[in-house]
Design a protein around this motif. Structure first.
Motif, PDB file in Angstrom:
ATOM      1  N   TRP A 151     -20.819 -12.878  60.577  1.00  0.00           N
ATOM      2  CA  TRP A 151     -20.829 -12.557  59.160  1.00  0.00           C
ATOM      3  C   TRP A 151     -19.875 -11.410  58.852  1.00  0.00           C
ATOM      4  CZ3 TRP A 151     -22.113  -8.262  56.220  1.00  0.00           C
ATOM      5  CH2 TRP A 151     -22.274  -8.479  54.833  1.00  0.00           C
ATOM      6  N   MET A 152     -19.932 -10.331  59.615  1.00  0.00           N
ATOM      7  CA  MET A 152     -19.108  -9.158  59.346  1.00  0.00           C
ATOM      8  C   MET A 152     -17.619  -9.435  59.538  1.00  0.00           C
ATOM      9  SD  MET A 152     -18.875  -6.123  58.272  1.00  0.00           S
ATOM     10  CE  MET A 152     -20.519  -5.402  58.275  1.00  0.00           C
ATOM     11  N   SER A 153     -17.277 -10.385  60.387  1.00  0.00           N
ATOM     12  CA  SER A 153     -15.856 -10.668  60.613  1.00  0.00           C
ATOM     13  C   SER A 153     -15.189 -11.234  59.364  1.00  0.00           C
ATOM     14  CB  SER A 153     -15.685 -11.631  61.787  1.00  0.00           C
ATOM     15  OG  SER A 153     -16.236 -12.888  61.498  1.00  0.00           O
ATOM     16  N   SER A 154     -15.946 -11.741  58.453  1.00  0.00           N
ATOM     17  CA  SER A 154     -15.529 -12.133  57.104  1.00  0.00           C
ATOM     18  C   SER A 154     -16.714 -12.761  56.392  1.00  0.00           C
ATOM     19  CB  SER A 154     -14.344 -13.098  57.107  1.00  0.00           C
ATOM     20  OG  SER A 154     -13.129 -12.397  56.971  1.00  0.00           O
ATOM     21  N   PRO A 155     -17.471 -11.955  55.641  1.00  0.00           N
ATOM     22  CA  PRO A 155     -18.688 -12.469  54.995  1.00  0.00           C
ATOM     23  C   PRO A 155     -18.474 -13.715  54.157  1.00  0.00           C
ATOM     24  CG  PRO A 155     -18.637 -10.078  54.874  1.00  0.00           C
ATOM     25  CD  PRO A 155     -17.310 -10.497  55.443  1.00  0.00           C
ATOM     26  N   ALA A 156     -17.376 -13.769  53.393  1.00  0.00           N
ATOM     27  CA  ALA A 156     -17.140 -14.934  52.535  1.00  0.00           C
ATOM     28  C   ALA A 156     -16.946 -16.201  53.359  1.00  0.00           C
ATOM     29  CB  ALA A 156     -15.929 -14.697  51.647  1.00  0.00           C
ATOM     30  N   CYS A 157     -16.371 -16.069  54.554  1.00  0.00           N
ATOM     31  CA  CYS A 157     -16.123 -17.222  55.413  1.00  0.00           C
ATOM     32  C   CYS A 157     -17.445 -17.901  55.781  1.00  0.00           C
ATOM     33  CB  CYS A 157     -15.377 -16.784  56.671  1.00  0.00           C
ATOM     34  SG  CYS A 157     -14.955 -18.131  57.790  1.00  0.00           S
ATOM     35  N   THR A 158     -18.432 -17.096  56.158  1.00  0.00           N
ATOM     36  CA  THR A 158     -19.744 -17.640  56.513  1.00  0.00           C
ATOM     37  C   THR A 158     -20.484 -18.145  55.283  1.00  0.00           C
ATOM     38  OG1 THR A 158     -19.997 -16.274  58.489  1.00  0.00           O
ATOM     39  CG2 THR A 158     -22.015 -17.050  57.447  1.00  0.00           C
ATOM     40  N   GLU A 159     -20.529 -17.338  54.236  1.00  0.00           N
ATOM     41  CA  GLU A 159     -21.375 -17.677  53.093  1.00  0.00           C
ATOM     42  C   GLU A 159     -20.835 -18.847  52.281  1.00  0.00           C
ATOM     43  OE1 GLU A 159     -23.056 -14.516  50.851  1.00  0.00           O
ATOM     44  OE2 GLU A 159     -23.213 -13.162  52.581  1.00  0.00           O
ATOM     45  N   LEU A 160     -19.509 -18.968  52.186  1.00  0.00           N
ATOM     46  CA  LEU A 160     -18.960 -20.129  51.479  1.00  0.00           C
ATOM     47  C   LEU A 160     -19.267 -21.417  52.245  1.00  0.00           C
ATOM     48  CD1 LEU A 160     -17.382 -21.002  48.957  1.00  0.00           C
ATOM     49  CD2 LEU A 160     -15.299 -20.939  50.351  1.00  0.00           C
TER      50      LEU A 160
ATOM     51  N   LYS B  22     -27.831  -6.922  60.554  1.00  0.00           N
ATOM     52  CA  LYS B  22     -29.147  -7.551  60.522  1.00  0.00           C
ATOM     53  C   LYS B  22     -29.594  -7.685  59.066  1.00  0.00           C
ATOM     54  CE  LYS B  22     -29.079  -7.355  64.996  1.00  0.00           C
ATOM     55  NZ  LYS B  22     -28.731  -8.576  65.753  1.00  0.00           N
ATOM     56  N   THR B  23     -30.155  -8.827  58.737  1.00  0.00           N
ATOM     57  CA  THR B  23     -30.567  -9.053  57.359  1.00  0.00           C
ATOM     58  C   THR B  23     -31.768  -9.990  57.324  1.00  0.00           C
ATOM     59  OG1 THR B  23     -29.887  -9.979  55.223  1.00  0.00           O
ATOM     60  CG2 THR B  23     -28.895 -10.941  57.190  1.00  0.00           C
ATOM     61  N   ASP B  24     -32.551  -9.878  56.267  1.00  0.00           N
ATOM     62  CA  ASP B  24     -33.678 -10.785  56.082  1.00  0.00           C
ATOM     63  C   ASP B  24     -33.245 -12.095  55.424  1.00  0.00           C
ATOM     64  OD1 ASP B  24     -35.457  -8.944  57.148  1.00  0.00           O
ATOM     65  OD2 ASP B  24     -35.852  -8.003  55.189  1.00  0.00           O
ATOM     66  N   ILE B  25     -32.017 -12.108  54.888  1.00  0.00           N
ATOM     67  CA  ILE B  25     -31.492 -13.316  54.250  1.00  0.00           C
ATOM     68  C   ILE B  25     -31.110 -14.329  55.330  1.00  0.00           C
ATOM     69  CG2 ILE B  25     -29.675 -14.220  52.754  1.00  0.00           C
ATOM     70  CD1 ILE B  25     -29.483 -11.468  51.471  1.00  0.00           C
ATOM     71  N   LYS B  26     -31.384 -15.590  55.062  1.00  0.00           N
ATOM     72  CA  LYS B  26     -31.098 -16.636  56.036  1.00  0.00           C
ATOM     73  C   LYS B  26     -29.599 -16.935  56.058  1.00  0.00           C
ATOM     74  CE  LYS B  26     -32.110 -21.448  57.176  1.00  0.00           C
ATOM     75  NZ  LYS B  26     -32.683 -22.711  56.683  1.00  0.00           N
ATOM     76  N   ILE B  27     -28.882 -16.255  56.946  1.00  0.00           N
ATOM     77  CA  ILE B  27     -27.449 -16.455  57.095  1.00  0.00           C
ATOM     78  C   ILE B  27     -27.156 -16.809  58.553  1.00  0.00           C
ATOM     79  CG2 ILE B  27     -25.170 -15.394  56.989  1.00  0.00           C
ATOM     80  CD1 ILE B  27     -26.173 -13.640  54.735  1.00  0.00           C
ATOM     81  N   PRO B  28     -26.594 -17.968  58.824  1.00  0.00           N
ATOM     82  CA  PRO B  28     -26.345 -18.366  60.213  1.00  0.00           C
ATOM     83  C   PRO B  28     -25.226 -17.552  60.855  1.00  0.00           C
ATOM     84  CG  PRO B  28     -25.439 -19.985  58.699  1.00  0.00           C
ATOM     85  CD  PRO B  28     -26.191 -19.008  57.860  1.00  0.00           C
ATOM     86  N   ASP B  29     -25.342 -17.354  62.146  1.00  0.00           N
ATOM     87  CA  ASP B  29     -24.281 -16.751  62.945  1.00  0.00           C
ATOM     88  C   ASP B  29     -23.537 -17.916  63.592  1.00  0.00           C
ATOM     89  OD1 ASP B  29     -22.686 -15.025  64.284  1.00  0.00           O
ATOM     90  OD2 ASP B  29     -24.285 -13.881  65.232  1.00  0.00           O
ATOM     91  N   TYR B  30     -22.483 -18.401  62.937  1.00  0.00           N
ATOM     92  CA  TYR B  30     -21.899 -19.687  63.287  1.00  0.00           C
ATOM     93  C   TYR B  30     -21.255 -19.733  64.666  1.00  0.00           C
ATOM     94  CZ  TYR B  30     -22.660 -21.980  58.757  1.00  0.00           C
ATOM     95  OH  TYR B  30     -23.220 -22.591  57.650  1.00  0.00           O
ATOM     96  N   ARG B  31     -21.007 -18.595  65.288  1.00  0.00           N
ATOM     97  CA  ARG B  31     -20.444 -18.647  66.639  1.00  0.00           C
ATOM     98  C   ARG B  31     -21.421 -19.293  67.607  1.00  0.00           C
ATOM     99  NH1 ARG B  31     -22.135 -14.038  69.836  1.00  0.00           N
ATOM    100  NH2 ARG B  31     -23.356 -12.577  68.581  1.00  0.00           N
ATOM    101  N   HIS B  32     -22.712 -19.305  67.258  1.00  0.00           N
ATOM    102  CA  HIS B  32     -23.724 -19.951  68.099  1.00  0.00           C
ATOM    103  C   HIS B  32     -23.899 -21.425  67.773  1.00  0.00           C
ATOM    104  CE1 HIS B  32     -24.604 -15.948  69.338  1.00  0.00           C
ATOM    105  NE2 HIS B  32     -25.328 -15.622  68.294  1.00  0.00           N
ATOM    106  N   TRP B  33     -23.160 -21.928  66.814  1.00  0.00           N
ATOM    107  CA  TRP B  33     -23.331 -23.311  66.360  1.00  0.00           C
ATOM    108  C   TRP B  33     -22.163 -24.199  66.796  1.00  0.00           C
ATOM    109  CZ3 TRP B  33     -26.606 -24.839  61.724  1.00  0.00           C
ATOM    110  CH2 TRP B  33     -27.605 -23.893  61.466  1.00  0.00           C
TER     111      TRP B  33
END
Length: 500
Positions: free
Chosen positions: A105-114, A337-348
């Motif tokens: 997420w931190m490496s580019s939040p918009a990349c993950t969230e979009l 770390k966040t309570d919002i459901k945001i995937p860490d896509y490197r694990h996917w």
């Protein structure tokens, strides 16, 4: 290169490619070059000094373009479509310009969230069960892979890990290496080569089960295969169902395969690489009846949905299955770390780094809208139906099996040898490109509506080329039912009396 030169270079390149699409119909589909042609044209070593961008574009036109197969020509009817559209190109340009590597997420939040947003949009458009979406209450969600090949391999590796650890939890005396050697994956003998390749890459035996006469893998066949392997001490682990096979675009009945997999705790992956886009149109969703049984589902927006390669949309019911398989921790990868459901896509996924692919998907969905995409899909299906009608009006040809989506398969009644000769002659002339398949043991030619530029007139031009070539290899004896007037060609209105 400074920003001003970048502006000039970029504008010139876009003008060049816009002109290319405007004139693509004037080009032969296949290039007239021999193997090694470019090796002779280009220097053996990289340039030591900077060169002008104008020289680069000139060499692109003079050396590179002559060796291009024009996938977006309206006379390209091979394989399946590869997506391209002006919005998709711009989306790719924006992604390449930002050049982010969105592994966290931190490496580019918009990349993950979009990606979360667009995969939810797309999953809803397809009519997937809510449990596959990031917006559900459960652990499901979507991720953009590079290709359906990657998605199939990801599914296999996850199924492998999950099965082995489940068995070892039930019996701690079991040996992981011995268990891995007993795992078996299953799919249809109509599967894409990439499905079989996933077994090689994942070190799992892949059984290609016999399909029914319509090219579908049936539930009873799968159930029998499970029983046969269990009797040999093997462990059923992974099943790949096809929604739109490569050869004839057949659809495996998920409603039969799903219960067999669920009862045996076997991971069911759905490969809908080409045809999955059609489920955006509600009238085709019946073809994925039983999708609720699947553990993962994948299709390629970069095939039929106008998104440029690479963009393969994969959904899973349980993202933790992927995380448990691919999670490797390093201190430099610690994220917010966040309570919002945001995937860490490197694990996917298989690689650590990932491109901002969601920008292309987002751009296409915004510019076309769902209705624009539906219109595109329905139009291409109607063009395929028009081609099938033209073929059926010529007594020398057979259409078989029934057309499916944008694919029409056909052959000459005079047999496999003459059908193969027809395809070889057309390929040699380079003006239309198709490839072959087999159906019920017979050699058939696949005609796919691929280019988003294709019109009804383009279909008729393609058919005239096919029909005219048939005239040269079949002795004329009888008239066909109806013909389209040939273009610059003396038309022989006949077909073979010996046709069966």
């Amino acid at each position: 290169m400074d920003s001003q030169q970048f502006r000039e270079f970029g504008k010139a390149a876009i003008d060049l490619m816009a002109d290319y699409y405007d004139t693509i119909r004037t080009r032969d589909v296949l290039p007239s070059v021999e193997p090694g042609y470019l090796l002779k044209l280009l220097p053996e070593n990289a340039p030591e000094e900077p060169e002008s961008w104008k020289d680069v574009l000139n060499d692109f036109s003079q050396s590179i373009m002559p060796g291009i197969t024009h996938w977006h020509s309206p006379q390209f009817h091979a394989f399946y479509p590869t997506g391209s559209s002006f919005p998709g190109i711009v989306g790719g340009l924006l992604s390449d310009s930002l050049a982010v590597i969105g592994f966290s997420w931190m490496s580019s939040p918009a990349c993950t969230e979009l990606e979360v947003v667009t995969m939810n949009w797309l999953g809803k458009l397809l009519g997937l069960p809510e449990e596959f979406l990031n917006c559900s209450d459960g652990p499901g969600g979507g991720v953009i892979q590079g290709s359906a090949s990657e998605a199939t391999l990801v599914g296999l590796l996850v199924a492998k890990n999950k099965t082995v650890h489940r068995l070892m939890r039930n019996d701690p005396t079991l040996n992981e290496g011995e268990l891995n050697a007993k795992l078996v994956a299953y799919t249809s003998d109509q599967c894409n080569s990439s499905v079989e390749k996933s077994g090689l890459l994942g070190s799992m035996k892949m059984r290609l089960l016999k399909s029914d006469p319509e090219g579908r893998l049936r539930g009873e066949t799968l159930k029998n295969a499970f029983e046969e392997d269990r009797a040999k001490g093997l462990i059923p682990c992974y099943v790949i169902a096809n929604l739109g096979t490569t050869g004839t675009c057949a659809f495996d009945p998920l409603y039969e395969l799903g219960p067999v997999c669920n009862e045996s705790d076997v991971w069911l992956h759905v490969d809908a690489a080409y045809a999955g886009a059609a489920f955006i149109c509600p009238e085709f969703r019946g073809l994925m009846k039983g999708v609720e049984y699947a553990d993962s589902f994948d299709f390629n927006p970069h095939k039929w949905m106008l998104v440029n390669f690479d963009c393969s949309a994969m959904w899973v019911k349980n993202g933790y299955d992927l995380i448990n398989t691919f999670d490797i921790q390093r201190i430099y990868l610690d994220d917010v770390k966040t309570d919002i459901k945001i995937p860490d896509y490197r694990h996917w996924q298989i690689p650590l780094g990932r491109r901002f692919r969601a920008l292309k998907l987002w751009t296409v969905l915004r510019i076309y809208g769902a209705e624009g995409i539906r219109n595109h899909l329905r139009n291409q299906i109607s063009l395929a139906q028009h081609f099938a009608k033209l073929v059926r009006e010529d007594d020398r040809f057979l259409v078989e099996p029934e057309p499916s989506m944008g694919l029409v398969c056909f052959r000459l009644k005079d047999g496999d040898i003459v059908t193969k000769k027809l395809l070889e002659n057309l390929t040699e002339k380079k003006q239309i490109y198709m490839v072959a398949a087999t159906y019920r043991g017979r050699y058939i030619i696949r005609f796919v509506v691929c280019s988003n530029l294709t019109t009804r007139q383009d279909i008729e031009i393609s058919w005239n080329k096919i029909r005219q070539e048939a005239d040269t290899i079949i002795q004329p004896t009888i008239h066909t039912k109806s013909q389209i007037p040939a273009i610059n060609h003396f038309e022989i209105l006949s077909s073979c009396e010996k046709s069966k």
